[in-house]
Design a protein around this motif. Structure first.
Motif, PDB file in Angstrom:
ATOM      1  N   UNK A   1      24.895  -4.234-137.657  1.00 44.09           N
ATOM      2  CA  UNK A   1      25.118  -2.797-137.500  1.00 44.09           C
ATOM      3  C   UNK A   1      23.997  -2.137-136.700  1.00 44.09           C
ATOM      4  N   UNK A   2      22.745  -2.496-137.057  1.00 45.37           N
ATOM      5  CA  UNK A   2      21.621  -1.889-136.355  1.00 45.37           C
ATOM      6  C   UNK A   2      21.599  -2.307-134.888  1.00 45.37           C
ATOM      7  N   UNK A   3      22.011  -3.544-134.617  1.00 45.29           N
ATOM      8  CA  UNK A   3      22.072  -4.023-133.234  1.00 45.29           C
ATOM      9  C   UNK A   3      23.079  -3.204-132.434  1.00 45.29           C
ATOM     10  N   UNK A   4      24.289  -3.060-132.997  1.00 38.04           N
ATOM     11  CA  UNK A   4      25.355  -2.322-132.298  1.00 38.04           C
ATOM     12  C   UNK A   4      24.936  -0.875-132.053  1.00 38.04           C
ATOM     13  N   UNK A   5      24.356  -0.251-133.070  1.00 35.33           N
ATOM     14  CA  UNK A   5      23.984   1.162-132.923  1.00 35.33           C
ATOM     15  C   UNK A   5      22.884   1.351-131.878  1.00 35.33           C
ATOM     16  N   UNK A   6      21.923   0.445-131.882  1.00 34.62           N
ATOM     17  CA  UNK A   6      20.858   0.531-130.872  1.00 34.62           C
ATOM     18  C   UNK A   6      21.424   0.303-129.474  1.00 34.62           C
ATOM     19  N   UNK A   7      22.363  -0.655-129.370  1.00 37.03           N
ATOM     20  CA  UNK A   7      22.994  -0.914-128.069  1.00 37.03           C
ATOM     21  C   UNK A   7      23.730   0.332-127.583  1.00 37.03           C
ATOM     22  N   UNK A   8      24.418   1.007-128.508  1.00 34.79           N
ATOM     23  CA  UNK A   8      25.158   2.218-128.153  1.00 34.79           C
ATOM     24  C   UNK A   8      24.213   3.311-127.659  1.00 34.79           C
ATOM     25  N   UNK A   9      23.044   3.398-128.288  1.00 31.56           N
ATOM     26  CA  UNK A   9      22.047   4.374-127.832  1.00 31.56           C
ATOM     27  C   UNK A   9      21.613   4.089-126.395  1.00 31.56           C
ATOM     28  N   UNK A  10      21.415   2.821-126.081  1.00 29.21           N
ATOM     29  CA  UNK A  10      21.011   2.456-124.718  1.00 29.21           C
ATOM     30  C   UNK A  10      22.106   2.819-123.728  1.00 29.21           C
ATOM     31  N   UNK A  11      23.357   2.470-124.066  1.00 31.92           N
ATOM     32  CA  UNK A  11      24.476   2.764-123.168  1.00 31.92           C
ATOM     33  C   UNK A  11      24.620   4.273-122.970  1.00 31.92           C
ATOM     34  N   UNK A  12      24.549   5.034-124.057  1.00 31.43           N
ATOM     35  CA  UNK A  12      24.697   6.491-123.957  1.00 31.43           C
ATOM     36  C   UNK A  12      23.559   7.108-123.151  1.00 31.43           C
ATOM     37  N   UNK A  13      22.360   6.562-123.308  1.00 33.32           N
ATOM     38  CA  UNK A  13      21.198   7.172-122.679  1.00 33.32           C
ATOM     39  C   UNK A  13      20.916   6.683-121.271  1.00 33.32           C
ATOM     40  N   UNK A  14      21.222   5.412-120.977  1.00 29.67           N
ATOM     41  CA  UNK A  14      20.833   4.854-119.687  1.00 29.67           C
ATOM     42  C   UNK A  14      21.985   4.239-118.905  1.00 29.67           C
ATOM     43  N   UNK A  15      23.147   4.172-119.535  1.00 28.72           N
ATOM     44  CA  UNK A  15      24.298   3.596-118.839  1.00 28.72           C
ATOM     45  C   UNK A  15      24.524   2.133-119.198  1.00 28.72           C
ATOM     46  N   UNK A  16      25.765   1.699-119.020  1.00 27.64           N
ATOM     47  CA  UNK A  16      26.168   0.352-119.411  1.00 27.64           C
ATOM     48  C   UNK A  16      25.395  -0.731-118.659  1.00 27.64           C
ATOM     49  N   UNK A  17      25.107  -0.475-117.387  1.00 27.72           N
ATOM     50  CA  UNK A  17      24.467  -1.512-116.566  1.00 27.72           C
ATOM     51  C   UNK A  17      23.038  -1.796-117.021  1.00 27.72           C
ATOM     52  N   UNK A  18      22.443  -0.880-117.782  1.00 27.99           N
ATOM     53  CA  UNK A  18      21.069  -1.093-118.237  1.00 27.99           C
ATOM     54  C   UNK A  18      21.016  -1.751-119.607  1.00 27.99           C
ATOM     55  N   UNK A  19      22.185  -2.043-120.167  1.00 29.81           N
ATOM     56  CA  UNK A  19      22.197  -2.753-121.450  1.00 29.81           C
ATOM     57  C   UNK A  19      22.036  -4.247-121.211  1.00 29.81           C
ATOM     58  N   UNK A  20      20.814  -4.756-121.419  1.00 26.07           N
ATOM     59  CA  UNK A  20      20.577  -6.199-121.294  1.00 26.07           C
ATOM     60  C   UNK A  20      20.052  -6.696-122.633  1.00 26.07           C
ATOM     61  N   UNK A  21      20.211  -7.974-122.843  1.00 26.82           N
ATOM     62  CA  UNK A  21      19.762  -8.559-124.101  1.00 26.82           C
ATOM     63  C   UNK A  21      18.251  -8.365-124.276  1.00 26.82           C
ATOM     64  N   UNK A  22      17.536  -8.479-123.167  1.00 27.49           N
ATOM     65  CA  UNK A  22      16.081  -8.338-123.238  1.00 27.49           C
ATOM     66  C   UNK A  22      15.683  -6.904-123.587  1.00 27.49           C
ATOM     67  N   UNK A  23      16.333  -5.925-122.955  1.00 22.44           N
ATOM     68  CA  UNK A  23      16.013  -4.536-123.250  1.00 22.44           C
ATOM     69  C   UNK A  23      16.420  -4.175-124.675  1.00 22.44           C
TER      70      UNK A  23
ATOM     71  N   UNK B   1      16.531  -6.236-127.145  1.00 24.60           N
ATOM     72  CA  UNK B   1      15.490  -6.820-127.984  1.00 24.60           C
ATOM     73  C   UNK B   1      14.270  -5.917-128.069  1.00 24.60           C
ATOM     74  N   UNK B   2      13.828  -5.408-126.931  1.00 23.64           N
ATOM     75  CA  UNK B   2      12.682  -4.484-126.907  1.00 23.64           C
ATOM     76  C   UNK B   2      12.919  -3.292-127.824  1.00 23.64           C
ATOM     77  N   UNK B   3      14.108  -2.671-127.686  1.00 20.54           N
ATOM     78  CA  UNK B   3      14.433  -1.470-128.469  1.00 20.54           C
ATOM     79  C   UNK B   3      14.438  -1.785-129.966  1.00 20.54           C
ATOM     80  N   UNK B   4      14.788  -3.025-130.299  1.00 18.40           N
ATOM     81  CA  UNK B   4      14.842  -3.435-131.706  1.00 18.40           C
ATOM     82  C   UNK B   4      13.491  -3.993-132.160  1.00 18.40           C
ATOM     83  N   UNK B   5      12.517  -4.026-131.252  1.00 21.24           N
ATOM     84  CA  UNK B   5      11.188  -4.585-131.507  1.00 21.24           C
ATOM     85  C   UNK B   5      11.270  -6.034-131.981  1.00 21.24           C
TER      86      UNK B   5
END
Lengths: 191, 191
Positions: free
Chosen positions: B18-40, B42-46
């Motif tokens: 759940x936390x992974x999906x929600x963090x991913x959604x934050x990235x997509x909403x804030x920076x766009x789908x193309x900026x959602x990478x596994x590495x980024x 991971x960074x957001x999830x520390x």
DNA sequence: ACCTGAACACCGTTCAAGT
DNA sequence: ACCTGAACACCGTTCAAGT
């Protein structure tokens, strides 16, 4: 045998934007959008990937924009005189053609849906409004109906390629019939 | 102070799907789908990117499926008794909510449109048909109308985020009003 | 003008290893 | 059970160089 200006020293047709876009579309149709890479596209064109940048300086972004323009720009033909079926008939046959076009290139549908490419859909929407205006529909109603119609066609195609599967695994949905039925709803309500 | 089982040795909340999906959604909403990478992500999830694979073994595919399920699965509420506005009113307010949801997460729209994710939209379509069946609409008409409605909402949202720009640069389109007007067309025709 | 080749900064994912 | 680190096979793109 005189020289053939369309063939260069390596016996290959020279690169052109059109040939690049068409080859890219072949890859998307045949292998899916995710397999469209600059390197693979270069291979298919029998050229190094970097040569593509000479024709599309904005790179892959420009390539994807070109794909959208190639499949999504399909204005409706204005019926000559008082054609049989009138403006509703013209809109109906446009909608069927447009759906066929989108389904034939289902791989680019995600691009059509979200790429910010003003010119591609704009001509299409304008042509729909023009047809309705000639059918004596008020300007406001025509603008609304044009968006409703385009929205319906694109959205329905999206449902089709996804497959909603709401009837369980066995019952099959007759998408052609369902599209036509929904199209009738939209066209009946318009104007 | 007793131990806090939700916090691990590194003083971080443990990873969860759940936390992974929600963090991913934050990235997509804030920076766009193309900026959602596994590495980024991971960074957001520390966390190292590879830790994500322990919760989502199918990797990025599963991540994207999760995003679609998170935003596209929104069944309509069946109106309690004979609610004001009846079934049409229930469908209307569902459509407005669904549109707001899709526009709030416009970055995932391309995924909603083309990812083959049966369960996400299926519940939604089934709930719409159920509402119409209770409104004494025949089964066939309900099936058609449900697809027409969902197709319209998704397609119209796609038009909105693209911006068709058919009115030239200056004239502004009132998308809210246009959506409602088109929605009325579809709902009037249904049933 | 048109294309190539090497290089750079990224990707997603596997796999053995740590705790 | 859960996470890490290094490694592999890819990406898109820049840039100097060839013809």
């Amino acid at each position: 045998m005189v020289r053939q200006p369309a063939i260069n020293a390596q016996n290959r047709a020279p690169l052109s934007t059109e040939r690049i876009i068409e080859t890219a579309l072949q890859i998307v149709d045949g292998q899916g959008l995710s397999r469209l890479t600059m390197r693979r596209l270069g291979d298919a064109l029998e050229v190094e990937a970097m040569a593509i940048y000479h024709h599309l300086p904005r790179g892959k972004e420009q390539l994807l924009d070109g794909l959208v323009a190639h499949v999504a720009a399909a204005p409706a033909a204005v019926p000559a005189g008082a054609a049989d079926g009138g403006w509703r008939g013209a809109l109906r046959s446009w909608a069927r053609d447009y759906r066929a076009r989108l389904l034939a290139h289902a791989g680019v549908l995600p691009l059509v849906v979200t790429r910010r490419n003003p010119t591609a859909l704009t001509e299409t929407v304008v042509s729909l409004r023009e047809i309705m205006r000639r059918g004596a529909v008020t300007e406001d109603a025509a603008a609304t109906a044009a968006h409703t119609l385009v929205g319906y066609v694109i959205g329905h195609c999206a449902l089709e390629v996804r497959g909603t599967g709401e009837d369980g695994a066995d019952r099959v949905v007759d998408w052609d019939a369902r599209f036509d039925a929904g199209l009738d709803l939209v066209l009946t309500a318009a104007g």
